[in-house]
Design a protein around this motif. Structure first.
Motif, short mmCIF file in Angstrom:
data_model
loop_
_atom_site.label_atom_id
_atom_site.label_comp_id
_atom_site.label_asym_id
_atom_site.label_seq_id
_atom_site.Cartn_x
_atom_site.Cartn_y
_atom_site.Cartn_z
N ASP A 106 44.08 -50.68 -51.67
CA ASP A 106 43.64 -51.95 -51.12
C ASP A 106 42.28 -52.34 -51.70
N LEU A 107 41.35 -51.38 -51.69
CA LEU A 107 40.00 -51.66 -52.22
C LEU A 107 40.08 -52.02 -53.70
N ALA A 108 40.87 -51.24 -54.45
CA ALA A 108 41.00 -51.48 -55.89
C ALA A 108 41.54 -52.88 -56.16
N SER A 109 42.56 -53.28 -55.41
CA SER A 109 43.13 -54.61 -55.70
C SER A 109 42.19 -55.72 -55.24
N ARG A 110 41.43 -55.48 -54.15
CA ARG A 110 40.47 -56.52 -53.73
C ARG A 110 39.35 -56.66 -54.76
N ARG A 111 38.93 -55.52 -55.34
CA ARG A 111 37.91 -55.61 -56.41
C ARG A 111 38.44 -56.37 -57.62
#
Ligand code: 1HN
Length: 360
Positions: free
Chosen positions: A4-9
């Motif tokens: 989730d964090l990776a895709s939001r970044r």
């Protein structure tokens, strides 16, 4: 990192990109490196080879048609950019007997080191001087200059210009001389040297610009200085006997962007390693030997041009009595408070982990 964090970044990066913005944290270590990371690499241009190519160019295009008949020395790490280092341009210029290279001026400053031929001349700012091998000549920023060859042999010299610096600032201007191919000569040959090059200056002289008012440093004088110092000994372990060309008015480098040097190395000289942040272009006036640039060994002989990148260890080794001319952007770096140097104590070839000292 969770998905989730990776895709939001990744989504943020895309939104940043769409509005001409970028995250510093992704590039910071590339931007601000712990030490110089030059794209330029150690390289040499053999004079024998360059001379052949120049003379071939001499048959195929006139100096006038070319404006300047020059082979650009392009650093293999910077191909296509007309750069021998990140900040400097260098080239080899040929003028055939009877030819002229028309007068022009530009914001970029030039220096020249004459390699071969008698009878060449250059006019700078109203004074025409004849060139001899080993002469060091300045064309300060925005001074009209033209060249010619009144002799009967080809004349070849090394050009060094601060073009990449001028263009980095987007400060380039240039124009042709408005009144024909050659500028009007308004002062006799030797005028500048008499006024400024004999430890004297005109009465109550006030400096007019930032470059040396002496624009011709004849090799006979340079060699006399080197020979006198050689008689006295005092060889420096790193540099042999090395002097820098100067603006006699204030002791500064001859031009605001570029410094130039001349050094003598005795046959058998086995120099210790030295590095500095000014990538340096060398031209072999006389002699033969090799230079270690980091792990790269560059063999050289008379007329060869070689380049040492920023912050690479450099150690010269002379097989025969040698004189090396060199130039760099040290003047600009020092003016901007950026220049650094380091002397390695142990002889070249030693362990690179040995302790480095600053020179007393
Ligand atoms: C130039 O004006 C000369 O005057 C030589 O001899 C090389 C390289 C780039 C731009 C101007 C010259 C040059 C140059």
């Amino acid at each position: 990192m969770n998905d989730d964090l990776a895709s939001r970044r990744a989504m943020l990066f895309e939104r940043l990109d769409s509005v001409d913005t970028a995250p510093l944290w992704a590039v910071m270590s590339k931007l601000v490196t712990p030490k110089p990371q030059p794209r330029s690499v150690p390289a040499k241009w053999s004079y024998a080879q360059m001379r052949d190519l120049l003379l071939e160019a001499g048959v195929l295009i006139t100096a006038k048609e070319a404006e300047r008949r020059v082979l650009i020395l392009e650093n293999p790490g910077l191909r296509g950019h007309s750069q021998i280092t990140q900040s400097l341009y260098a080239g080899l210029q040929l003028i055939m007997p009877g030819e002229i290279a028309p007068s022009h001026r530009h914001a970029a400053a030039a220096l020249r080191f004459v390699i071969e031929g008698e009878g060449g001349y250059t006019a700078v700012d109203g004074e025409r001087i004849s060139m001899q091998p080993g002469d060091f000549i300045l064309t300060p920023s925005w001074t009209f200059h033209d060249h010619g060859n009144a002799g009967d042999v080809p004349v070849i010299w090394l050009d060094g210009l601060d073009v990449p610096i001028v263009n980095m600032f987007d400060a380039s201007f240039a124009q042709s001389y408005p009144d024909g191919d050659t500028q009007a000569v308004t002062r006799p040959e030797g005028d500048a040297l008499a006024r400024f090059g004999c430890n004297l200056v005109p009465l109550e002289y006030t400096p007019a610009g930032q470059s040396s008012p002496v624009f011709h440093y004849p090799y006979a004088r340079t060699l006399a200085a080197l020979n006198q110092l050689e008689k006295q000994g005092n060889w420096d372990r790193w540099h042999g006997i090395k002097l820098q060309y100067t603006n006699p008015i204030n002791g500064a480098y001859p031009m605001p962007t570029m410094a130039a040097f001349i050094q003598k190395l005795k046959a058998g000289f086995d120099g210790a390693r030295y590095r500095s942040t000014d990538a340096t272009v060398y031209c072999v006036k006389d002699g033969s030997g090799y230079t270690m640039i980091g792990e790269t060994r560059i063999e050289w002989r008379q007329g060869d041009v070689f380049v040492t990148p920023s912050w690479a260890y450099v150690a010269h080794h002379a097989s025969t009595d040698t004189v090396l001319f060199s130039f760099s952007d040290r003047a600009a770096q020092k003016a901007l408070g950026l220049w650094r140097e380091e002397y390695a104590e142990e002889p070249s070839g030693g362990s690179s982990s040995a302790e480095e000292i600053c020179r007393p």
